[in-house]
Design a protein around this motif. Structure first.
Motif, PDB file in Angstrom:
ATOM      1  N   MET A 192      -6.523   4.322   4.804  1.00  0.00           N
ATOM      2  CA  MET A 192      -5.165   3.461   4.433  1.00  0.00           C
ATOM      3  C   MET A 192      -5.455   2.517   3.113  1.00  0.00           C
ATOM      4  O   MET A 192      -4.712   2.245   2.480  1.00  0.00           O
ATOM      5  N   THR A 193      -6.743   2.152   2.898  1.00  0.00           N
ATOM      6  CA  THR A 193      -7.244   1.309   1.874  1.00  0.00           C
ATOM      7  C   THR A 193      -6.466   1.520   0.540  1.00  0.00           C
ATOM      8  O   THR A 193      -5.998   0.784   0.001  1.00  0.00           O
ATOM      9  N   PRO A 194      -6.905   2.790  -0.100  1.00  0.00           N
ATOM     10  CA  PRO A 194      -6.382   2.978  -1.424  1.00  0.00           C
ATOM     11  C   PRO A 194      -4.584   2.907  -1.399  1.00  0.00           C
ATOM     12  O   PRO A 194      -4.231   2.382  -2.362  1.00  0.00           O
ATOM     13  N   MET A 195      -4.247   3.401  -0.224  1.00  0.00           N
ATOM     14  CA  MET A 195      -2.784   3.360  -0.560  1.00  0.00           C
ATOM     15  C   MET A 195      -2.216   1.987  -0.321  1.00  0.00           C
ATOM     16  O   MET A 195      -1.119   1.698  -1.311  1.00  0.00           O
ATOM     17  N   ILE A 196      -2.757   1.069   0.321  1.00  0.00           N
ATOM     18  CA  ILE A 196      -2.378  -0.289   0.432  1.00  0.00           C
ATOM     19  C   ILE A 196      -2.559  -0.765  -0.729  1.00  0.00           C
ATOM     20  O   ILE A 196      -1.829  -1.687  -1.484  1.00  0.00           O
TER      21      ILE A 196
ATOM     22  N   GLY B 197      -6.152  -4.913  13.471  1.00  0.00           N
ATOM     23  CA  GLY B 197      -4.715  -5.235  13.327  1.00  0.00           C
ATOM     24  C   GLY B 197      -3.948  -3.992  13.133  1.00  0.00           C
ATOM     25  O   GLY B 197      -4.206  -2.910  12.611  1.00  0.00           O
ATOM     26  N   ASP B 198      -2.590  -4.168  13.656  1.00  0.00           N
ATOM     27  CA  ASP B 198      -1.850  -3.022  13.575  1.00  0.00           C
ATOM     28  C   ASP B 198      -1.126  -3.541  12.045  1.00  0.00           C
ATOM     29  O   ASP B 198      -0.406  -4.427  11.638  1.00  0.00           O
ATOM     30  N   MET B 199      -1.412  -2.208  11.159  1.00  0.00           N
ATOM     31  CA  MET B 199      -0.750  -2.429   9.714  1.00  0.00           C
ATOM     32  C   MET B 199       0.428  -1.868   9.953  1.00  0.00           C
ATOM     33  O   MET B 199       1.094  -2.130   8.589  1.00  0.00           O
ATOM     34  N   THR B 200       1.074  -1.224  10.451  1.00  0.00           N
ATOM     35  CA  THR B 200       2.288  -0.698  10.098  1.00  0.00           C
ATOM     36  C   THR B 200       3.552  -1.508  10.056  1.00  0.00           C
ATOM     37  O   THR B 200       4.132  -1.393   8.895  1.00  0.00           O
TER      38      THR B 200
END
Lengths: 146, 162
Positions: B18-22, A14-17
């Protein structure tokens, strides 16, 4: 759908942006609106409403906020006092203003009294402040939409 | 300077974790949502309460006597009556109209000069009634939305004992 033999199935990512964009916008919104001034707010005080109550254009030089509950007790910060018990606190405030080189008579006592507090009790609070030497008072009200 | 393997892996995609930042971002968001509170704007009414009583003597011609407003209380601190110089009024709106007649409202936003109101209230009267009375004598909204100030000098008579 059928994939050809030997063809690799692509990862479904999925596009997370957009989600991250939106989340950062929400954080920015809440950061701007957050209010840490707990000392001037008290959940026990339900201010009376007034359509003419407008936030002051200039902040007073030496503000002291006293909050009176419907029972007649006084909150200074998060501590609750009786009318007599607030006198030493006011004397300390007076000395603090003088130590900072100011004139204690320039201190503005901001009274946030509950709408169901007795008027006589509010007047007694004003008298108590006068007995310490304070002369400037403002009565605070909640802004009422017209 | 030559990087090892730069010739063979030049097309690899570098992926950020990206997981830790999210995780942190959502924790921050949760914190702000939980601590968020809507605070309605507040305003002040200045009241004049000098430390000592004014010196006795003949008042000057420029010094007008204060307009006396009496508020009486019924059981439970409810408002029983509004009196303007001993004359009973029906509502705070009547009080505002009488004050407008007394001080005139041609002064505009700067207020009505030296006019002063002294409130004499019963001890048990609920404070919200005083605030309504202060609002009534302080001014009103003109049809164009601006505030017309009436009386800005307000003081209290000594409290009546219970």
């Amino acid at each position: 759908m059928r994939y050809g033999r030997g063809r690799q199935i692509p990862d479904a990512e999925g596009d997370m942006t957009p989600m991250i964009d939106m989340t950062f916008q929400l954080i920015a919104f809440f950061m701007i609106l957050i209010n840490f001034s707990e000392g001037d707010q008290n959940q026990l005080i339900r201010l009376p409403a007034s359509e003419l109550a407008k936030p002051p254009e200039t902040a007073p030089a030496y503000p002291v906020t006293l909050q009176m509950t419907s029972k007649g007790t006084v909150f200074y910060g998060v501590e609750e006092y009786t009318l007599d018990g607030i006198i030493p606190i006011l004397q300390v405030e007076k000395q603090l203003v003088e130590r900072r080189g100011g004139d204690y008579r320039d201190t503005t006592i901001i009274i946030r009294a509950d709408r169901y507090a007795k008027t006589g009790r509010v007047q007694e609070l004003i008298r108590t402040c006068q007995s310490v030497g304070f002369e400037k008072f403002t009565l605070r009200a909640k802004q009422e939409s017209t | 300077m030559k990087f090892r393997g730069s010739g063979t892996r030049s097309g690899d995609k570098i992926e950020l974790m990206m997981t830790p930042m999210i995780d942190v971002v959502f924790q921050l968001l949760t914190f702000f949502i939980m601590t968020f509170k809507i605070v309605s704007p507040e305003g002040d009414f200045y009241i004049k309460m000098p430390l000592a009583a004014p010196s006795a003597g003949v008042p000057s011609d420029a010094q007008l006597p204060p307009i006396k407003v009496r508020l009486t209380a019924a059981a439970g601190g409810r408002l029983a009556g509004i009196y303007l110089s001993e004359r009973r009024l029906g509502s705070f709106e009547d009080l505002r109209q009488q004050i407008r007649l007394l001080v005139g409202d041609q002064a505009g936003p700067s207020g009505a000069g030296d006019a002063e109101v002294e409130f004499d209230c019963d001890y048990d009267l609920n404070y919200e009634n005083v605030m309504k009375a202060i609002t009534a004598v302080s001014g009103y909204f003109a049809p164009d939305g601006r505030i017309v100030r009436l009386v800005e000098k307000i003081k209290f008579a000594p409290p009546r004992k219970e």
